[in-house]
Design an enzyme around this catalytic site. Sequence first.
Site: not given
Ligand code: S3P
Length: 439
Positions: A125, A318
């Site tokens: 990632r 999500d």
């Molecule tokens: C999250 C932010 C989101 C989400 C992840 C959890 C977090 O990701 O998809 O499952 O806890 O801050 P991104 O910040 O990369 O969008």
Amino acid sequence: MTKNTFTLKSLKSKCLVGKLSVPADKSISIRALLISSICFGNTKISNLLESEDVKNTLNCLKKLGIKISKKGNQFEIFGQGGFFDHPKEDLFLGNSGTGLRLLVGLLSSRNISANFTGDESLSSRPMMRIIEPLIKMNALVKHNNGCLPIKIENNNDSSLPITYSLKIGSAQVKSAILLAGLNLRGTTIIKEKIPSRDHTEILLNYLGANISKEKNVITLKSPNFLKPKDIFIPGDFSSAAFLIVAALITKGSKIILKNVGLNFYRTGLLDVLKKMNAKINILNKDIINGELIGDIFVESSSLISTDVDSSLAPRLIDEFPILFVAASYASGKSIFRGLEELKFKESDRLKTMADALKNAGVEIHLKKNSLEVMGNKKQKGGSYVVTKNDHRIAMSMLTFGLAAEKSITIDDSSMIKTSFPKFRETMNSLNATISNVSK
Ligand code: S3P
């Protein structure tokens, strides 16, 4: 991740009925652990999610010299005011993007040298999104072409606060910068184009940090000396989402989900589902350590199609996989736009879901960053799902199987423990039919 010799299969189910609590919120559990580790004194956390992702964060904190104990349903974190030991081993974050990105941010300004690793999915990632702003703050970060392993080196107090405009709607990037800026003399400013979940800001404010927000601009004045306070972790809306959609698509269902976190930036799914004619009501709203919570009452509904604009994406990022499942059982053509970030999750969720739904008989049109789902009250099912090791794909497709003509089997179920270890038991306690099958 160790794979089981059995996997799961879901079958057409009768109505779902019952009242239960969903597992605690993963995003808030990880933040509660990290932020209480830098408090001056001990924090008690109730209802912490005990899933693989959270355990990996907890184990990393122990390797950094933070004492953590557990009594009954309560964890006690012995905060050291921001001082950590140099870890003797790699900090392994498993499957967790949140654990990794937030911990790198937190440690990058704390005169620590540490090496970060993760599982296969996390290792592929993109990490430049946090590395770039942290380097601007003078952090010393080495990386493998923008991916793991990442190494941070002690920069001997040379970190500086920054003003940063987020290029993507990402709570993880925003949180990494805020946690890096907490102990620096001066003001960290973050400008968000499309605001994302604000659990970090809420928790920092609750623990006494000098943080404020006005018109999408977050201002953190530092240094901050956080005082411990008890924290209760609300139920995870993202886990509740599978049960909500399961109840909507199975005839005659009526369920109540108690004490679910209802943070505005997490609950875009509710807005979309309500527009799709979903019968969903929120009861008993309350605020706990700054977070809105409530009970969600869901009844099975005759869903209609929808058109979701890209501006809504960070509020349901999500939940897209399970929303695609809801759209599969709605009447008419649904369109989802602005899905680019879905490609960088635990798997490329856009392609993985499009393939899984197609194989289960749904008519799908996948474009570059958007998806069209041709809904139908009857879906064939009968497929074997390639989950790509992604917990939300696994749970979404098992939910799909509860209303399909033929059963859905997933290739592996072991990764479900990253967020919802008792998924099968919880679904079945409501009357769903999800069973173990050998591989
Ligand atoms: C999250 C932010 C989101 C989400 C992840 C959890 C977090 O990701 O998809 O499952 O806890 O801050 P991104 O910040 O990369 O969008």
